[in-house]
Design an enzyme around this catalytic site. Sequence first.
Site, mmCIF file in Angstrom:
data_model
loop_
_atom_site.group_PDB
_atom_site.id
_atom_site.type_symbol
_atom_site.label_atom_id
_atom_site.label_comp_id
_atom_site.label_asym_id
_atom_site.label_seq_id
_atom_site.Cartn_x
_atom_site.Cartn_y
_atom_site.Cartn_z
ATOM 1 N N HIS A 153 -3.310 -4.783 0.674
ATOM 2 C CA HIS A 153 -3.204 -5.709 1.515
ATOM 3 C C HIS A 153 -2.820 -6.306 1.741
ATOM 4 O O HIS A 153 -3.781 -7.802 2.664
ATOM 5 C CB HIS A 153 -3.390 -4.729 2.673
ATOM 6 C CG HIS A 153 -3.239 -3.343 3.395
ATOM 7 N ND1 HIS A 153 -2.497 -2.985 4.526
ATOM 8 C CD2 HIS A 153 -4.260 -1.798 2.678
ATOM 9 C CE1 HIS A 153 -1.890 -1.798 4.256
ATOM 10 N NE2 HIS A 153 -3.795 -1.574 3.339
ATOM 11 N N CYS B 96 0.814 -0.786 -0.260
ATOM 12 C CA CYS B 96 0.275 0.019 -0.295
ATOM 13 C C CYS B 96 1.548 1.060 -0.115
ATOM 14 O O CYS B 96 1.592 1.250 -1.106
ATOM 15 C CB CYS B 96 -1.110 0.222 1.292
ATOM 16 S SG CYS B 96 -2.213 1.372 1.361
ATOM 17 N N GLU C 161 -1.604 -8.980 3.816
ATOM 18 C CA GLU C 161 -1.215 -9.099 4.752
ATOM 19 C C GLU C 161 -2.590 -9.509 5.854
ATOM 20 O O GLU C 161 -3.088 -10.123 6.203
ATOM 21 C CB GLU C 161 -0.244 -8.735 6.639
ATOM 22 C CG GLU C 161 -0.949 -7.661 6.608
ATOM 23 C CD GLU C 161 -1.022 -5.962 5.210
ATOM 24 O OE1 GLU C 161 -0.973 -6.692 4.332
ATOM 25 O OE2 GLU C 161 -1.452 -5.059 5.632
#
Length: 250
Positions: free
Chosen positions: A222, A116, A224
């Site tokens: 994202h 990001c 994660e």
Amino acid sequence: MPPLVGITIDIDLGISSISVSPGREYYLMGKNYVEAIEKSGGVPILLPFYSNGKALDKIISNLQGLIISGGVDIDPSYYKEEPIKEIGAINPYKDSFEYKIAVRALELNLPVLGICGGMQVLNVVAGGSLFQDIYSENSDKDKLLSHRQRAPRWFPYHNIAIKPESKLHKIIGSENIKVNSRHHQAVKKVGNNFIASAHTSDGIIEAIESNTNTFVLGVQWHPEEMFATDHNAKVIFQAFIKFCEKYKND
Ligand code: MN
């Protein structure tokens, strides 16, 4: 030996009503970044904002990989623009540290995953620029998709088209995947020695990669936050950690 993977962290300046403790500064890090690295076979090392260049050199010479994490908006003076009225919060401490560590990481050919805002840092370090706010700076703004999902953070929100033959395509093995989206800035001019390796249907760049370094990938989404629920997110971290395992420190 499992690779040591540095992660840039964030800071709560204690100046917002939602601060951890108003008036005090705290370092912050999303737990899911740490878990994604650990579960992919790496050893996460959280990196505070070293102001001393020697401390930065010392730590980076011991890392086998670097994650530049997401944050708020990047100070537009890094790409020689004045702030427009739609720009969001700026964190000069994170900007300054991430700029310095990204420059060093690119020089050392260290594997880097920019997530990001971390992708945007890579682009700016490479001489590229950003849309400070895609909705106010895009001439075709009525055609833009929603890039700020109001849905759980793990939720795959919009499609991206991955450039065939790109490194990202080799990792994912598919030209079309769905990713989450929580940004209002995006890459405008792609940095030197980088290519755009994924776009949304409205033309917004969703991934960039170095075509000179071994593994430097930036993703606008994202992974994660999708790690526990999305196969492609896992595959990205696993590919990154594989390159970290192969990296040899001088
Ligand atoms: Mn998006």
